[in-house]
Design an enzyme around this catalytic site. Structure first.
Site, PDB file in Angstrom:
ATOM      1  CE1 TYR A   1      -8.884  -4.221   2.571  1.00 45.63           C
ATOM      2  CE2 TYR A   1      -9.311  -3.107   4.645  1.00 45.63           C
ATOM      3  CZ  TYR A   1      -8.528  -3.947   3.879  1.00 45.63           C
ATOM      4  OH  TYR A   1      -7.401  -4.521   4.432  1.00 45.63           O
ATOM      5  NE  ARG A   2      -4.791  -1.042   4.437  1.00 41.52           N
ATOM      6  CZ  ARG A   2      -4.203  -1.973   5.181  1.00 41.52           C
ATOM      7  NH1 ARG A   2      -4.813  -3.108   5.438  1.00 41.52           N
ATOM      8  NH2 ARG A   2      -3.013  -1.777   5.675  1.00 41.52           N
TER       9      ARG A   2
ATOM     10  CE1 TYR B   1      -4.079  -1.889   0.338  1.00 41.64           C
ATOM     11  CE2 TYR B   1      -2.992  -3.030   2.142  1.00 41.64           C
ATOM     12  CZ  TYR B   1      -4.039  -2.928   1.243  1.00 41.64           C
ATOM     13  OH  TYR B   1      -5.041  -3.871   1.252  1.00 41.64           O
TER      14      TYR B   1
HETATM   15  C1  LIG Z   1       2.357 -10.296   2.164  1.00 40.28           C
HETATM   16  C2  LIG Z   1       1.534  -9.259   2.857  1.00 40.28           C
HETATM   17  C3  LIG Z   1       0.433  -9.646   3.602  1.00 40.28           C
HETATM   18  C4  LIG Z   1      -0.367  -8.696   4.246  1.00 40.28           C
HETATM   19  N1  LIG Z   1      -1.420  -9.114   4.996  1.00 40.28           N
HETATM   20  C5  LIG Z   1      -2.234  -8.204   5.589  1.00 40.28           C
HETATM   21  C6  LIG Z   1      -3.354  -8.620   6.349  1.00 40.28           C
HETATM   22  O1  LIG Z   1      -3.589  -9.813   6.534  1.00 40.28           O
HETATM   23  N2  LIG Z   1      -4.158  -7.682   6.892  1.00 40.28           N
HETATM   24  C7  LIG Z   1      -3.897  -6.359   6.741  1.00 40.28           C
HETATM   25  O2  LIG Z   1      -4.640  -5.542   7.270  1.00 40.28           O
HETATM   26  N3  LIG Z   1      -2.833  -5.946   6.031  1.00 40.28           N
HETATM   27  C8  LIG Z   1      -1.993  -6.816   5.455  1.00 40.28           C
HETATM   28  N4  LIG Z   1      -0.896  -6.378   4.736  1.00 40.28           N
HETATM   29  C9  LIG Z   1      -0.706  -4.938   4.516  1.00 40.28           C
HETATM   30  C10 LIG Z   1       0.160  -4.192   5.564  1.00 40.28           C
HETATM   31  O3  LIG Z   1       1.478  -4.670   5.520  1.00 40.28           O
HETATM   32  C11 LIG Z   1      -0.428  -4.257   6.971  1.00 40.28           C
HETATM   33  O4  LIG Z   1      -1.733  -3.741   6.972  1.00 40.28           O
HETATM   34  C12 LIG Z   1       0.393  -3.488   8.014  1.00 40.28           C
HETATM   35  O5  LIG Z   1      -0.136  -3.743   9.299  1.00 40.28           O
HETATM   36  C13 LIG Z   1       0.376  -1.972   7.798  1.00 40.28           C
HETATM   37  O6  LIG Z   1       1.583  -1.435   8.233  1.00 40.28           O
HETATM   38  P1  LIG Z   1       1.806  -0.862   9.705  1.00 40.28           P
HETATM   39  O7  LIG Z   1       1.090  -1.720  10.664  1.00 40.28           O
HETATM   40  O8  LIG Z   1       3.255  -0.682   9.856  1.00 40.28           O
HETATM   41  O9  LIG Z   1       1.040   0.543   9.645  1.00 40.28           O
HETATM   42  P2  LIG Z   1       1.647   1.933   9.169  1.00 40.28           P
HETATM   43  O10 LIG Z   1       2.334   1.765   7.890  1.00 40.28           O
HETATM   44  O11 LIG Z   1       2.415   2.535  10.276  1.00 40.28           O
HETATM   45  O12 LIG Z   1       0.298   2.757   9.009  1.00 40.28           O
HETATM   46  C14 LIG Z   1      -0.576   2.588   7.949  1.00 40.28           C
HETATM   47  C15 LIG Z   1      -1.126   3.953   7.526  1.00 40.28           C
HETATM   48  O13 LIG Z   1      -1.958   4.481   8.551  1.00 40.28           O
HETATM   49  C16 LIG Z   1      -1.732   5.872   8.722  1.00 40.28           C
HETATM   50  N5  LIG Z   1      -1.130   6.082  10.051  1.00 40.28           N
HETATM   51  C17 LIG Z   1      -0.297   5.216  10.674  1.00 40.28           C
HETATM   52  N6  LIG Z   1       0.020   5.664  11.880  1.00 40.28           N
HETATM   53  C18 LIG Z   1      -0.597   6.837  12.053  1.00 40.28           C
HETATM   54  C19 LIG Z   1      -0.692   7.748  13.148  1.00 40.28           C
HETATM   55  N7  LIG Z   1      -0.072   7.467  14.295  1.00 40.28           N
HETATM   56  N8  LIG Z   1      -1.444   8.841  13.005  1.00 40.28           N
HETATM   57  C20 LIG Z   1      -2.121   9.061  11.853  1.00 40.28           C
HETATM   58  N9  LIG Z   1      -2.082   8.230  10.789  1.00 40.28           N
HETATM   59  C21 LIG Z   1      -1.342   7.114  10.884  1.00 40.28           C
HETATM   60  C22 LIG Z   1      -0.779   6.297   7.626  1.00 40.28           C
HETATM   61  O14 LIG Z   1      -1.526   6.736   6.530  1.00 40.28           O
HETATM   62  C23 LIG Z   1      -0.058   5.005   7.292  1.00 40.28           C
HETATM   63  O15 LIG Z   1       0.413   4.972   5.973  1.00 40.28           O
HETATM   64  C24 LIG Z   1      -0.060  -7.317   4.099  1.00 40.28           C
HETATM   65  C25 LIG Z   1       1.054  -6.942   3.352  1.00 40.28           C
HETATM   66  C26 LIG Z   1       1.847  -7.901   2.739  1.00 40.28           C
HETATM   67  C27 LIG Z   1       3.024  -7.480   1.933  1.00 40.28           C
END
Ligand SMILES: Cc1cc2nc3c(=O)[nH]c(=O)nc-3n(C[C@H](O)[C@H](O)[C@H](O)COP(=O)(O)OP(=O)(O)OC[C@H]3O[C@@H](n4cnc5c(N)ncnc54)[C@H](O)[C@@H]3O)c2cc1C
Lengths: 543, 127
Positions: free
Chosen positions: A499-500, A122
């Site tokens: 959804y996203r 994403y």
């Molecule tokens: C192989 C693979 C499998 C995956 N499987 C899943 C899955 O099963 N389910 C799923 O949901 N996702 C999945 N993902 C997508 C993603 O990697 C996850 O959702 C991951 O949890 C998002 O990154 P993060 O938790 O580091 O959030 P971040 O990258 O830190 O945050 C996501 C976004 O939220 C906003 N944000 C974050 N923190 C803040 C803050 N403190 N204040 C305001 N805005 C903020 C920003 O816009 C940011 O870009 C997958 C990805 C891959 C590559």
């Protein structure tokens, strides 16, 4: 070095010394720096960065190309290099976040907040529009409270699922976490703010969020729900507080920087029993959904199910060229053969039962009967043993940690290219059947594979389509970009929207949700962030 | 009862584990003040994560992919420390990049040397 496997598919392939020349850097260079936000001068930018250094110290502000490189790595297609941050600033306290926001207002320097920044597929930490400085909150990683009786926790944004799990285990607290499939390096706060999903009964993460602390664009600190009541003990216990419910405003948005979040944690059940349902044909899609829906709506099956296509499953641990020769179409017969050889069907649906010996024993026959009637084989660890795919999903459905699905990134060529396309539908077999047909038609015409899954929620489907491509191949990256846009547009014409979405397509998706909704978001944005310093372009929202 | 007693405390050890079974939670809470709280290796409530040793970082980040059929094996291959550092910060091909906020510069220095000197592990597999 010479002894290494130099297969170019290897993560270590292609010769390490030349890694930079393969486009692994930021795409920017001294001659061609990443562009600043259009309204900013070099002096403004330099002034903002200097002031940030005064708040967090030199070592936690990154501005030159090499230092910004880890913030610029993305899986999504970005053929025009629009999603390259110009810097990063990394606070360790709420007060520092407030200071940084005030400085950003002074210089009108846009900030892109991330929690753990592993929004893989994403956009990772890359911003939606050029010229942003990443506000990296990973250093704020305190576990502020875990209440074993209420099953709640209060976390800072930088706490990973791994940290939270370790904390629970080390302190013998019998609560589970619920993870997206990439738990170890991602965070409860970041994932929930993007309204991500996991696979225990607490899988719809935003439903299980309770209370936030937010630094607003003017630097004030606001607490939602019961959090602003002095002496309240219910901040993590009661979601709604009083008056308009505010928490939703801070998800998938750019109205504030979340610095604390409360979450509910599921008590570890006495019995946990994972299942897999194996279906033999691609065409079984509607049958599976029709069989699962009543079980989900009634909550007899309480967790979010993953219904995985054979191609998605194989892409985790196998490489495409092992199944069909490079350049050939991934045909159904070859897929079927490979799936069978690995104990998989063309669709593999995972769910679990949670409860006591008695409740699980009472429910299991009812579920088995309806899934068997759908033509599926209902399997458990007794039949699947140490099958790596079964093991992966059995781990997920009890909130366990692994990164098995990162293997997807090596499916094709040198890999490294992934954009999630995740349209929503109501949980009806016919809708899924039509979505699968449309997705396959578009993907295959552009030369990509249908590597997809359905996450079966309570009443909805998230159709999770992994558009996998070789990011080292510039032509393929362009094709992936075009393919992605066609997916969004053509699905939209049928009433199906995401959804996203990733930074590569936020505006496109926002358009689909309509002018009135867009203008409403823009009005809020202008009111709460008049200088537009927080994440311009997030979810297509600008002032 | 003082509020602090209602919060989970950093307890560990086998006896405490049994005390914390749901049916025994009330008992554990009552008993908590009398127990010496041993120092924990892990993260303490309200504190940021302390610097981690290379083997811990390997087990909880790198090792989920490398050696598990997801990423290539990196232990026991005499990978130069500088190369390891470069790849961690840039994320080669399918590997995500890791920022200094995720693996600090000091942690990365130690990790890279540790990977360079590491021995192969029999239980790892992959390509
Ligand atoms: C192989 C693979 C499998 C995956 N499987 C899943 C899955 O099963 N389910 C799923 O949901 N996702 C999945 N993902 C997508 C993603 O990697 C996850 O959702 C991951 O949890 C998002 O990154 P993060 O938790 O580091 O959030 P971040 O990258 O830190 O945050 C996501 C976004 O939220 C906003 N944000 C974050 N923190 C803040 C803050 N403190 N204040 C305001 N805005 C903020 C920003 O816009 C940011 O870009 C997958 C990805 C891959 C590559």
């Amino acid at each position: 070095m010479n002894e290494l496997n130099l297969d170019r598919r290897g993560l270590l392939g292609a010769g390490l010394a030349s890694a930079a020349s393969l486009g692994l850097g930021t795409g920017a260079s001294a001659q061609n720096p990443a562009p600043l936000a259009p309204h900013m001068s070099k002096a403004d930018f330099a002034g903002a960065m200097k002031a940030f250094r005064g708040v967090v110290g030199n070592e936690w502000v990154f501005g030159d190309e090499e230092a910004v490189a880890p913030y610029a790595k993305v899986y999504v297609p970005d053929p025009l290099g629009r999603h390259v941050p110009v810097g990063a600033v990394c606070p360790q306290s709420v007060e520092q976040v407030q200071e940084i926001v005030r400085i950003a207002n002074t210089y009108r320097q846009p900030l892109w907040p991330v929690s753990t920044g592993k929004n893989m597929g994403y956009g990772m930490t890359a911003p939606a529009t050029p010229g942003q400085v990443v506000l990296d909150l990973k250093r704020m990683n305190r576990i502020l409270e875990v209440d074993a009786d209420l099953g709640t926790c209060l976390l800072e944004p930088g706490v990973t699922y791994q940290q939270l799990k370790d904390y629970l285990v080390e302190n013998n607290i019998p609560l589970w976490i619920d993870v997206p499939t990439v738990g170890p390096i991602a965070s409860p706060v970041g994932n929930t703010l993007d309204r991500g999903v996991g696979y225990t009964p607490y899988g719809e993460h935003f439903l299980f969020q309770c209370g936030m602390e937010v630094v607003l664009a003017d630097g004030q600190v606001m607490r939602t729900g019961m959090g602003s009541i002095k002496g309240s003990t219910a901040w993590q216990a009661f979601k709604w507080g009083y008056g308009p419910y505010l928490d939703g405003l801070f998800t998938q948005s750019n109205f504030g920087v979340v610095t604390k979040m409360g979450l509910w944690l599921m008590p570890k059940p006495p019995v946990y029993k994972p299942f897999m349902v194996r279906h033999g044909e691609m065409a079984d899609v509607p049958r599976i959904i029709e069989a699962m829906r009543p079980l989900r709506v009634s909550n007899l099956v309480a967790n979010c199910n993953l219904m995985m296509s054979a191609s998605y499953q194989l892409a985790m641990f196998r490489r495409r060229h092992e199944i069909v020769p490079d350049g050939a179409v991934l045909d159904e017969a070859s897929l079927k053969k490979a799936a069978k050889a690995n104990g998989l069907g063309m669709w593999n649906t995972y769910f679990a039962l949670y409860g006591t010996e008695q409740t699980v024993a009472a429910v299991e026959p009812i579920i088995r009967a309806s899934l068997t009637a759908s033509g599926g084989e209902v399997l458990t660890s007794a039949e699947m043993g140490d099958n790596p795919w079964f093991h992966h999903h059995a781990t997920l459905m009890e909130g366990g940690l692994n990164l098995d699905e990162i293997g997807l990134l090596r499916w094709r060529g040198a890999g490294g290219g992934l954009a999630w396309f995740a349209p929503v539908a109501a949980a009806r077999g016919v809708e899924a059947e039509r979505q699968t047909a449309l997705a396959r038609e578009i993907l295959e015409r552009h030369g990509f594979d249908y590597t997809a899954a359905y996450a079966i929620g309570w009443r909805d489907l998230h159709h999770i389509i992994a558009l996998l491509f070789d990011k080292s191949d510039a032509e393929q990256e362009k094709k992936a970009d075009a393919c992605y846009r066609e997916l969004v547009t053509r699905f939209g014409e049928q009433g199906w929207a995401s959804y996203r979405t990733g930074v590569n397509s936020m505006d496109l998706v926002a358009q689909q949700y309509g002018a009135v909704n867009r203008e409403f978001n823009a009005k809020i944005k202008r009111a709460v962030d008049p200088n537009g310093i927080l994440a311009p372009g997030k979810s297509g929202i600008t002032g | 009862m003082p509020e602090a007693l209602l919060r989970p405390r950093p307890l560990c050890g086998r006896t405490l584990r049994s005390l914390l079974r749901p049916s025994a939670i009330a008992l554990a809470v009552l008993a908590a003040p009398g127990l010496a709280v041993p120092a924990l290796a892990g993260q303490k409530p309200g504190e940021v994560q302390a610097e981690r040793a290379p083997d811990e970082i390997y087990a909880k980040t790198c090792g989920y992919c490398h050696g598990r059929n997801v990423g290539p094996i990196i232990l026991g291959r005499k990978l130069p420390a500088e190369t390891v550092k470069y790849i961690v910060r840039h994320g080669q091909n399918g590997m995500p990049a890791f920022r200094p906020t995720e693996v600090t510069p000091a942690e990365l220095d130690a990790l890279a040397k540790w990977v360079e000197k590491s021995k192969a592990r029999k239980d790892e597999h992959g390509y």
